[in-house]
Design an enzyme around this catalytic site. Sequence first.
Site, short mmCIF file in Angstrom:
data_model
loop_
_atom_site.label_atom_id
_atom_site.label_comp_id
_atom_site.label_asym_id
_atom_site.label_seq_id
_atom_site.Cartn_x
_atom_site.Cartn_y
_atom_site.Cartn_z
N LYS A 13 0.82 -1.21 0.00
CA LYS A 13 0.00 0.00 0.00
C LYS A 13 0.86 1.27 0.00
CE LYS A 13 -2.11 1.08 3.67
NZ LYS A 13 -2.96 1.40 4.83
N ARG A 88 -11.98 4.53 10.14
CA ARG A 88 -11.87 3.23 10.80
C ARG A 88 -13.22 2.71 11.27
NH1 ARG A 88 -6.93 1.60 9.68
NH2 ARG A 88 -5.27 2.17 11.11
N ARG A 127 11.68 -13.46 3.10
CA ARG A 127 12.61 -12.40 2.67
C ARG A 127 13.77 -12.23 3.64
NH1 ARG A 127 8.28 -7.36 3.21
NH2 ARG A 127 8.22 -7.33 5.48
N ARG A 161 14.31 -9.81 9.33
CA ARG A 161 13.64 -8.99 10.34
C ARG A 161 12.89 -9.89 11.30
NH1 ARG A 161 10.66 -4.49 6.83
NH2 ARG A 161 9.19 -4.81 8.53
N ARG A 172 -1.35 -9.59 12.03
CA ARG A 172 -1.59 -8.31 11.35
C ARG A 172 -2.76 -8.41 10.37
NH1 ARG A 172 4.32 -7.00 9.67
NH2 ARG A 172 5.23 -6.36 11.64
#
Length: 215
Positions: A13, A88, A127, A161, A172
């Site tokens: 995004k 929201r 990744r 990460r 998430r």
Amino acid sequence: MNIILLGPPGAGKGTQASKLVADRGMVQLSTGDMLRAAVKAGTPTGAKAKAIMEAGELVSDEIVSGIIGEALDALPPESGAIFDGYPRTEAQALSLDGLLADRGRTLDHVIELDVDEDALVERITGRFTCAKCGAGYHDHFIQPKAAGVCDVCGSTEFKRRPDDNEETVRTRMAEYRAKTAPILPLYEARGLVERVDGMASMEEVASAISAILAD
Ligand SMILES: [Zn+2]
């Protein structure tokens, strides 16, 4: 042209929003950033928000609306807005209608970057980057040409990460669904929601968004 851009973390995004800003002169209105900016600039709403945040309380819908209104007032009439992280709730969505109407603007599209959750898990957990130069790689998609050696700088150290793990990605996604659930039906009922395959390449996603905006 005013749009809401929706998509879970990892859907790209931010990249697409930056592209719309660069290519079309649109302005990204991200409530978190705007709130911090208003507090710093000491606008009337910013001053109110500061007092509430210092008291450890959540900023009300009224203040968020005030921040959005101030940002829209500061926008050149020819610039479109990209709403990011707002609205929201249904109340915020209705308030956005009023804020836009008061300024002779309309909400034209609600674009959701759609992702396949399992594919997103694979994309994110695979990744890794070179620890020395930061070059990006992926377990399944972009391995170094020589195993364990960075193509760019020859380093043999890589890192991942810590939040690029399956549990975090799934949490998430669940948070994202919970956040958008209150507003998607409202915009769907108005025929404003359009979905773009967020798993496609950055260029493909950008051209799909362009096609929607050209409608
Ligand atoms: Zn490297």
